[in-house]
Motif scaffolding. Structure first.
Motif, PDB file in Angstrom:
ATOM      1  N   GLY B  68       0.789  -1.232   0.000  1.00 20.58           N
ATOM      2  CA  GLY B  68       0.000   0.000   0.000  1.00 20.58           C
ATOM      3  C   GLY B  68       0.818   1.277   0.000  1.00 20.58           C
ATOM      4  N   LYS B  69       2.145   1.137   0.121  1.00 19.33           N
ATOM      5  CA  LYS B  69       3.014   2.317   0.152  1.00 19.33           C
ATOM      6  C   LYS B  69       3.424   2.694  -1.268  1.00 19.33           C
ATOM      7  CE  LYS B  69       7.492   3.575   2.222  1.00 19.33           C
ATOM      8  NZ  LYS B  69       7.094   4.938   2.570  1.00 19.33           N
ATOM      9  N   SER B  70       3.286   3.965  -1.609  1.00 20.42           N
ATOM     10  CA  SER B  70       3.591   4.440  -2.958  1.00 20.42           C
ATOM     11  C   SER B  70       5.084   4.333  -3.271  1.00 20.42           C
ATOM     12  CB  SER B  70       3.180   5.906  -3.072  1.00 20.42           C
ATOM     13  OG  SER B  70       2.155   6.051  -3.990  1.00 20.42           O
ATOM     14  N   VAL B  71       5.395   3.765  -4.413  1.00 18.21           N
ATOM     15  CA  VAL B  71       6.803   3.658  -4.821  1.00 18.21           C
ATOM     16  C   VAL B  71       6.947   3.880  -6.329  1.00 18.21           C
ATOM     17  CG1 VAL B  71       7.474   1.990  -3.038  1.00 18.21           C
ATOM     18  CG2 VAL B  71       6.666   1.156  -5.255  1.00 18.21           C
ATOM     19  N   VAL B  72       8.162   4.227  -6.738  1.00 19.35           N
ATOM     20  CA  VAL B  72       8.541   4.029  -8.126  1.00 19.35           C
ATOM     21  C   VAL B  72       9.459   2.803  -8.115  1.00 19.35           C
ATOM     22  CG1 VAL B  72       8.305   6.396  -8.965  1.00 19.35           C
ATOM     23  CG2 VAL B  72      10.470   5.696  -7.932  1.00 19.35           C
ATOM     24  N   ALA B  73       9.244   1.895  -9.051  1.00 21.16           N
ATOM     25  CA  ALA B  73      10.078   0.694  -9.136  1.00 21.16           C
ATOM     26  C   ALA B  73      10.695   0.645 -10.528  1.00 21.16           C
ATOM     27  CB  ALA B  73       9.249  -0.560  -8.880  1.00 21.16           C
ATOM     28  N   ILE B  74      12.008   0.477 -10.549  1.00 22.98           N
ATOM     29  CA  ILE B  74      12.765   0.544 -11.802  1.00 22.98           C
ATOM     30  C   ILE B  74      13.601  -0.722 -11.933  1.00 22.98           C
ATOM     31  CG2 ILE B  74      14.618   1.798 -12.998  1.00 22.98           C
ATOM     32  CD1 ILE B  74      13.666   4.269 -11.223  1.00 22.98           C
ATOM     33  N   ALA B  75      13.572  -1.334 -13.108  1.00 24.17           N
ATOM     34  CA  ALA B  75      14.414  -2.517 -13.312  1.00 24.17           C
ATOM     35  C   ALA B  75      15.198  -2.377 -14.614  1.00 24.17           C
ATOM     36  CB  ALA B  75      13.557  -3.780 -13.355  1.00 24.17           C
ATOM     37  N   VAL B  76      16.470  -2.722 -14.552  1.00 28.00           N
ATOM     38  CA  VAL B  76      17.300  -2.729 -15.745  1.00 28.00           C
ATOM     39  C   VAL B  76      17.327  -4.157 -16.283  1.00 28.00           C
ATOM     40  CG1 VAL B  76      19.567  -2.178 -16.713  1.00 28.00           C
ATOM     41  CG2 VAL B  76      18.719  -0.902 -14.730  1.00 28.00           C
ATOM     42  N   ASP B  77      17.201  -4.286 -17.609  1.00 25.80           N
ATOM     43  CA  ASP B  77      17.178  -5.586 -18.263  1.00 25.80           C
ATOM     44  C   ASP B  77      18.601  -5.966 -18.680  1.00 25.80           C
ATOM     45  OD1 ASP B  77      16.904  -7.721 -19.947  1.00 25.80           O
ATOM     46  OD2 ASP B  77      15.464  -6.774 -21.301  1.00 25.80           O
ATOM     47  N   GLY B  78      19.203  -6.874 -17.918  1.00 27.17           N
ATOM     48  CA  GLY B  78      20.599  -7.238 -18.160  1.00 27.17           C
ATOM     49  C   GLY B  78      20.836  -7.973 -19.469  1.00 27.17           C
ATOM     50  N   SER B  79      19.751  -8.490 -20.070  1.00 31.77           N
ATOM     51  CA  SER B  79      19.947  -9.277 -21.292  1.00 31.77           C
ATOM     52  C   SER B  79      20.094  -8.390 -22.531  1.00 31.77           C
ATOM     53  CB  SER B  79      18.788 -10.251 -21.484  1.00 31.77           C
ATOM     54  OG  SER B  79      17.567  -9.553 -21.484  1.00 31.77           O
ATOM     55  N   PHE B  80      19.688  -7.133 -22.445  1.00 26.55           N
ATOM     56  CA  PHE B  80      19.841  -6.230 -23.595  1.00 26.55           C
ATOM     57  C   PHE B  80      21.097  -5.375 -23.422  1.00 26.55           C
ATOM     58  CE2 PHE B  80      18.840  -2.028 -25.626  1.00 26.55           C
ATOM     59  CZ  PHE B  80      18.998  -2.462 -26.930  1.00 26.55           C
ATOM     60  N   GLN B  81      22.085  -5.577 -24.286  1.00 27.67           N
ATOM     61  CA  GLN B  81      23.333  -4.805 -24.253  1.00 27.67           C
ATOM     62  C   GLN B  81      23.952  -4.794 -22.850  1.00 27.67           C
ATOM     63  OE1 GLN B  81      25.011  -3.482 -26.884  1.00 27.67           O
ATOM     64  NE2 GLN B  81      23.484  -4.361 -28.243  1.00 27.67           N
ATOM     65  N   GLY B  82      23.879  -5.944 -22.166  1.00 26.80           N
ATOM     66  CA  GLY B  82      24.511  -6.056 -20.848  1.00 26.80           C
ATOM     67  C   GLY B  82      23.940  -5.120 -19.803  1.00 26.80           C
ATOM     68  N   GLY B  83      22.678  -4.688 -20.018  1.00 32.59           N
ATOM     69  CA  GLY B  83      22.063  -3.772 -19.051  1.00 32.59           C
ATOM     70  C   GLY B  83      22.734  -2.410 -19.043  1.00 32.59           C
ATOM     71  N   SER B  84      23.395  -2.075 -20.147  1.00 36.99           N
ATOM     72  CA  SER B  84      24.120  -0.799 -20.182  1.00 36.99           C
ATOM     73  C   SER B  84      23.166   0.371 -20.363  1.00 36.99           C
ATOM     74  CB  SER B  84      25.136  -0.818 -21.321  1.00 36.99           C
ATOM     75  OG  SER B  84      24.477  -1.018 -22.554  1.00 36.99           O
ATOM     76  N   LEU B  85      23.579   1.535 -19.853  1.00 36.07           N
ATOM     77  CA  LEU B  85      22.715   2.704 -19.878  1.00 36.07           C
ATOM     78  C   LEU B  85      23.215   3.743 -20.869  1.00 36.07           C
ATOM     79  CD1 LEU B  85      21.954   3.198 -16.086  1.00 36.07           C
ATOM     80  CD2 LEU B  85      20.710   1.879 -17.786  1.00 36.07           C
ATOM     81  N   GLY B  86      22.357   4.043 -21.850  1.00 36.89           N
ATOM     82  CA  GLY B  86      22.634   5.121 -22.795  1.00 36.89           C
ATOM     83  C   GLY B  86      21.670   6.261 -22.530  1.00 36.89           C
ATOM     84  N   GLU B  87      21.414   7.041 -23.588  1.00 34.18           N
ATOM     85  CA  GLU B  87      20.600   8.249 -23.421  1.00 34.18           C
ATOM     86  C   GLU B  87      19.181   7.938 -22.933  1.00 34.18           C
ATOM     87  OE1 GLU B  87      19.814  10.398 -27.023  1.00 34.18           O
ATOM     88  OE2 GLU B  87      19.394  12.260 -25.947  1.00 34.18           O
ATOM     89  N   VAL B  88      18.493   7.055 -23.654  1.00 37.24           N
ATOM     90  CA  VAL B  88      17.078   6.795 -23.339  1.00 37.24           C
ATOM     91  C   VAL B  88      16.945   6.045 -22.015  1.00 37.24           C
ATOM     92  CG1 VAL B  88      15.006   5.570 -24.089  1.00 37.24           C
ATOM     93  CG2 VAL B  88      16.365   6.840 -25.748  1.00 37.24           C
ATOM     94  N   ALA B  89      17.674   4.934 -21.888  1.00 40.75           N
ATOM     95  CA  ALA B  89      17.581   4.133 -20.662  1.00 40.75           C
ATOM     96  C   ALA B  89      17.923   4.984 -19.440  1.00 40.75           C
ATOM     97  CB  ALA B  89      18.527   2.936 -20.757  1.00 40.75           C
ATOM     98  N   GLY B  90      18.990   5.771 -19.562  1.00 39.37           N
ATOM     99  CA  GLY B  90      19.416   6.613 -18.445  1.00 39.37           C
ATOM    100  C   GLY B  90      18.389   7.676 -18.108  1.00 39.37           C
ATOM    101  N   ALA B  91      17.835   8.310 -19.166  1.00 39.58           N
ATOM    102  CA  ALA B  91      16.852   9.371 -18.937  1.00 39.58           C
ATOM    103  C   ALA B  91      15.574   8.808 -18.321  1.00 39.58           C
ATOM    104  CB  ALA B  91      16.538  10.080 -20.255  1.00 39.58           C
ATOM    105  N   LYS B  92      15.208   7.583 -18.690  1.00 38.16           N
ATOM    106  CA  LYS B  92      14.011   6.977 -18.103  1.00 38.16           C
ATOM    107  C   LYS B  92      14.183   6.814 -16.592  1.00 38.16           C
ATOM    108  CE  LYS B  92      11.876   3.452 -20.235  1.00 38.16           C
ATOM    109  NZ  LYS B  92      11.745   2.217 -21.050  1.00 38.16           N
ATOM    110  N   ILE B  93      15.367   6.333 -16.177  1.00 39.43           N
ATOM    111  CA  ILE B  93      15.599   6.139 -14.739  1.00 39.43           C
ATOM    112  C   ILE B  93      15.674   7.491 -14.027  1.00 39.43           C
ATOM    113  CG2 ILE B  93      17.156   5.194 -12.993  1.00 39.43           C
ATOM    114  CD1 ILE B  93      18.097   3.151 -15.030  1.00 39.43           C
ATOM    115  N   ALA B  94      16.475   8.414 -14.596  1.00 41.43           N
ATOM    116  CA  ALA B  94      16.657   9.719 -13.950  1.00 41.43           C
ATOM    117  C   ALA B  94      15.310  10.448 -13.864  1.00 41.43           C
ATOM    118  CB  ALA B  94      17.665  10.555 -14.735  1.00 41.43           C
ATOM    119  N   GLY B  95      14.538  10.424 -14.957  1.00 46.65           N
ATOM    120  CA  GLY B  95      13.249  11.121 -14.978  1.00 46.65           C
ATOM    121  C   GLY B  95      12.276  10.571 -13.942  1.00 46.65           C
TER     122      GLY B  95
END
Lengths: 104, 284
Positions: B68-95
């Motif tokens: 019941g507690k409000s959260v944002v939950a974020i998961a990185v997908d390790g199978s795509f490009q080793g879970g590496s963070l570029g512009e879009v992936a990084g901006a999604k997490i930061a945003g």
């Protein structure tokens, strides 16, 4: 990376959006989305060397068992084998057509 | 879902996709994905370099609740490009984290859960990835003042590069036996230092130094957890309910420097030597 676009005849049936698989080694991602077109538009990004004829063969084989619904389908292939591709395509179609299949 | 107490029937969190992992953590039916794959926000930098993109760019960003507690939950997908963070992936997490910070500033309580499976910056879009990771870290430092930020590293990829620093900034850091945490990945160290110093193929050696069990024994994480999805969820609930910690690990600068001084770099450190220097007792 190779890109292809196929336009295939399709049935006019309602579909749900579907997403299966992932772009990891030997696998692929298949997305099915609604389209306002009467045909099945299939867009392919593939890291594999094989060309257009191989994809056309895979799609033609699929159509024998599963007449395609009108849709936009996107495939992001990371060098999957034809067997894996077939399984992912069937998995995506099953999700997209879940309502239709449940009436049968 | 129920698997009783038979460990052979437990569902492994490690084997779940990024999206399924988030689903398992959140209250049933509460998950709402922000920037979904159907929004088709992919990395055009990868396409320009002839690399097949993925519709979610390897990151799942959601809003939901846990107990019941409000959260944002974020998961990185390790199978795509080793879970590496570029512009879009990084901006999604930061945003997503920045939205949580803004909500907290406006009086709404939103905590965060990060499921990290990442090699760090995506080298094909490195500058943008680096900038995004800096934004992610700033957002975590802002958010952890309001609400707990719980990070999970469950493997099989582990958490490396700039994202290992990100993990260290979180309020609470939990790892499984299969998870690994390190600044440089094993292959990078081997390439730089030579195979005689660091053999990336020697799995007992690598996990002995960077695996979850060792990271727990050396006080660098908060809990060593089982990989059964039900137990993972329970641990996340437990740490969310602890609230904001009294002190953050990343602020213990002097004690960390004191311990670093004890490291003798003339010979290759062993897991036992690392434990002697970094034992939980020494960190207190």
């Amino acid at each position: 990376m190779n890109t292809f676009h196929f336009t295939r005849p399709a049935r006019n049936v309602p579909i749900d959006r579907a997403l299966v698989g992932y772009v990891g080694s030997g696998d692929l991602e298949v997305m099915i989305d609604n389209s306002d077109q009467p045909q099945a538009d299939i867009y392919i990004h593939s890291s594999a060397e094989q060309g257009e004829q191989r994809w056309l063969s895979i799609i033609e084989r699929l159509e024998v068992a599963h007449p395609l619904p009108a849709m936009r389908m996107d495939i992001h292939d990371f060098s999957a084998t034809p067997g894996v591709i077939r399984l992912r395509l069937e998995q995506a179609l099953e999700q997209a057509l879940a309502k239709e299949l449940s009436y049968e | 879902m129920s698997n009783g107490n038979d460990p052979r029937l437990a569902i492994s969190f490690v084997e779940q996709s990024a999206r399924k992992r988030v689903e398992h953590i959140l209250d049933a039916g509460s998950m709402r994905e922000m920037v979904t794959p159907f929004d088709r926000v992919t990395s055009h930098w990868l396409e320009m370099q002839g690399i097949v993109p993925q519709f979610d760019d390897g990151v799942v960003t959601t809003r939901g609740s846990i107990d019941g507690k409000s959260v944002v939950a974020i998961a990185v997908d390790g199978s795509f490009q080793g879970g590496s963070l570029g512009e879009v992936a990084g901006a999604k997490i930061a945003g997503t984290l920045e939205l949580a910070v803004e909500a907290n500033q406006a009086g709404e309580s939103i905590a965060a859960v990060l499921i990290l499976e990442t090699g760090g910056v995506r080298l094909q879009e490195a500058n943008l990835g680096l900038a995004a990771i800096a934004e992610i870290q700033s957002a975590i430092v802002a958010l952890r003042q309001f609400q707990p930020v719980v990070a999970l590293i469950t493997g099989p990829v582990g958490c490396f590069g700039g994202m290992s620093i990100t993990a260290g900034l979180c309020s609470y850091l939990l790892m499984t036996r299969e998870g690994r945490l390190g600044l440089n990945g094993p292959q990078v160290i081997e390439q730089e230092a030579g195979v005689s110093e660091y053999d990336s193929q020697d799995r007992p050696f690598i996990w002995g130094l960077t695996g979850g069990e060792q990271r727990d024994a050396t006080g660098l994480i908060d809990d060593f957890i089982d990989s059964d999805v039900i137990k993972v969820r329970q641990k996340v609930q437990e740490y969310l309910s602890k609230g904001v910690p009294k002190a953050f690990r990343s602020e213990a600068i002097q004690s960390s420097l004191d311990r670093l001084k004890k490291v003798d770099t003339r010979s290759q450190i062993t897991a036992e030597m690392a434990r002697a220097i970094l034992s939980k007792e020494a960190s207190l």
